[in-house]
Write a protein that holds these residues in place. Structure first.
Motif, mmCIF file in Angstrom:
data_model
loop_
_atom_site.group_PDB
_atom_site.id
_atom_site.type_symbol
_atom_site.label_atom_id
_atom_site.label_comp_id
_atom_site.label_asym_id
_atom_site.label_seq_id
_atom_site.Cartn_x
_atom_site.Cartn_y
_atom_site.Cartn_z
ATOM 1 N N ASN A 99 0.808 -1.211 0.000
ATOM 2 C CA ASN A 99 0.000 0.000 0.000
ATOM 3 C C ASN A 99 0.841 1.260 0.000
ATOM 4 N N ASP A 100 2.095 1.170 0.414
ATOM 5 C CA ASP A 100 2.974 2.331 0.431
ATOM 6 C C ASP A 100 3.715 2.532 -0.893
ATOM 7 N N ASP A 101 3.611 1.587 -1.809
ATOM 8 C CA ASP A 101 4.297 1.674 -3.094
ATOM 9 C C ASP A 101 3.535 2.647 -3.988
ATOM 10 N N GLN A 102 4.117 3.784 -4.254
ATOM 11 C CA GLN A 102 3.456 4.836 -5.030
ATOM 12 C C GLN A 102 3.094 4.374 -6.440
ATOM 13 N N ARG A 103 3.920 3.501 -7.010
ATOM 14 C CA ARG A 103 3.614 2.996 -8.355
ATOM 15 C C ARG A 103 2.374 2.120 -8.334
ATOM 16 N N ARG A 104 2.266 1.287 -7.312
ATOM 17 C CA ARG A 104 1.102 0.412 -7.198
ATOM 18 C C ARG A 104 -0.153 1.242 -6.919
ATOM 19 N N LEU A 105 -0.020 2.292 -6.124
ATOM 20 C CA LEU A 105 -1.145 3.202 -5.886
ATOM 21 C C LEU A 105 -1.591 3.863 -7.186
ATOM 22 N N ALA A 106 -0.629 4.323 -7.989
ATOM 23 C CA ALA A 106 -0.942 4.978 -9.263
ATOM 24 C C ALA A 106 -1.607 3.995 -10.223
ATOM 25 N N LEU A 118 1.696 4.198 -21.537
ATOM 26 C CA LEU A 118 2.298 5.534 -21.508
ATOM 27 C C LEU A 118 1.623 6.417 -20.464
ATOM 28 N N SER A 119 0.308 6.307 -20.352
ATOM 29 C CA SER A 119 -0.434 7.083 -19.361
ATOM 30 C C SER A 119 -0.030 6.705 -17.940
ATOM 31 N N VAL A 120 0.080 5.400 -17.679
ATOM 32 C CA VAL A 120 0.490 4.938 -16.349
ATOM 33 C C VAL A 120 1.931 5.347 -16.072
ATOM 34 N N GLN A 121 2.790 5.276 -17.075
ATOM 35 C CA GLN A 121 4.196 5.669 -16.908
ATOM 36 C C GLN A 121 4.288 7.145 -16.524
ATOM 37 N N VAL A 122 3.486 8.005 -17.137
ATOM 38 C CA VAL A 122 3.467 9.426 -16.774
ATOM 39 C C VAL A 122 3.028 9.582 -15.321
ATOM 40 N N SER A 123 2.034 8.818 -14.905
ATOM 41 C CA SER A 123 1.568 8.865 -13.513
ATOM 42 C C SER A 123 2.691 8.480 -12.564
ATOM 43 N N PHE A 124 3.469 7.466 -12.932
ATOM 44 C CA PHE A 124 4.593 7.037 -12.103
ATOM 45 C C PHE A 124 5.600 8.174 -11.934
ATOM 46 N N LYS A 125 5.892 8.845 -13.042
ATOM 47 C CA LYS A 125 6.877 9.931 -12.987
ATOM 48 C C LYS A 125 6.369 11.090 -12.152
ATOM 49 N N GLN A 126 5.068 11.366 -12.223
ATOM 50 C CA GLN A 126 4.500 12.456 -11.431
ATOM 51 C C GLN A 126 4.509 12.106 -9.955
ATOM 52 N N GLN A 127 4.434 10.833 -9.612
ATOM 53 C CA GLN A 127 4.440 10.385 -8.218
ATOM 54 C C GLN A 127 5.834 10.496 -7.608
ATOM 55 N N SER A 128 6.865 10.444 -8.456
ATOM 56 C CA SER A 128 8.260 10.445 -7.961
ATOM 57 C C SER A 128 8.682 11.785 -7.441
#
Length: 90
Positions: free
Chosen positions: A12-19, A80-90
């Motif tokens: 639950n703390d993994d930002q990528r999994r949350l995204a 690509l959409s999920v990848q952008v979300s990952f980058k925004q979470q970082s």
């Protein structure tokens, strides 16, 4: 804390999994699908989708492609959409 509780906390703390879970929920809701609709389309239990949306479970590449097909969205555009979300979470 039990091993299961620790595992749930880590997941639950993994930002990528949350995204990823948020993306699945947004796509599902945009189509007007319930988790039970997804279960009917996929043959998977509705809890499978709940665990993904709640960041308790991730997806491997083949599962991601299946998810896109069940949601009637392009796997490439979705990735690509999920990848952008990952980058925004970082």
């Amino acid at each position: 804390m039990s091993k299961i509780e620790k595992r749930k906390k880590i997941n639950n703390d993994d930002q990528r999994r949350l995204a990823l879970g948020q993306w699945v929920r947004e796509q599902r809701m945009a189509k007007g699908y319930t988790m039970r609709d997804m279960a009917a389309k996929s043959g998977r239990p509705h809890s499978y989708f709940g665990k993904i949306e709640q960041a308790q479970r991730g997806l491997d590449l083949l599962e991601f492609i299946d998810m896109c097909n069940w949601l009637d969205v392009s796997p490439m555009k979705s990735f690509l959409s999920v990848q952008v979300s990952f980058k925004q979470q970082s």
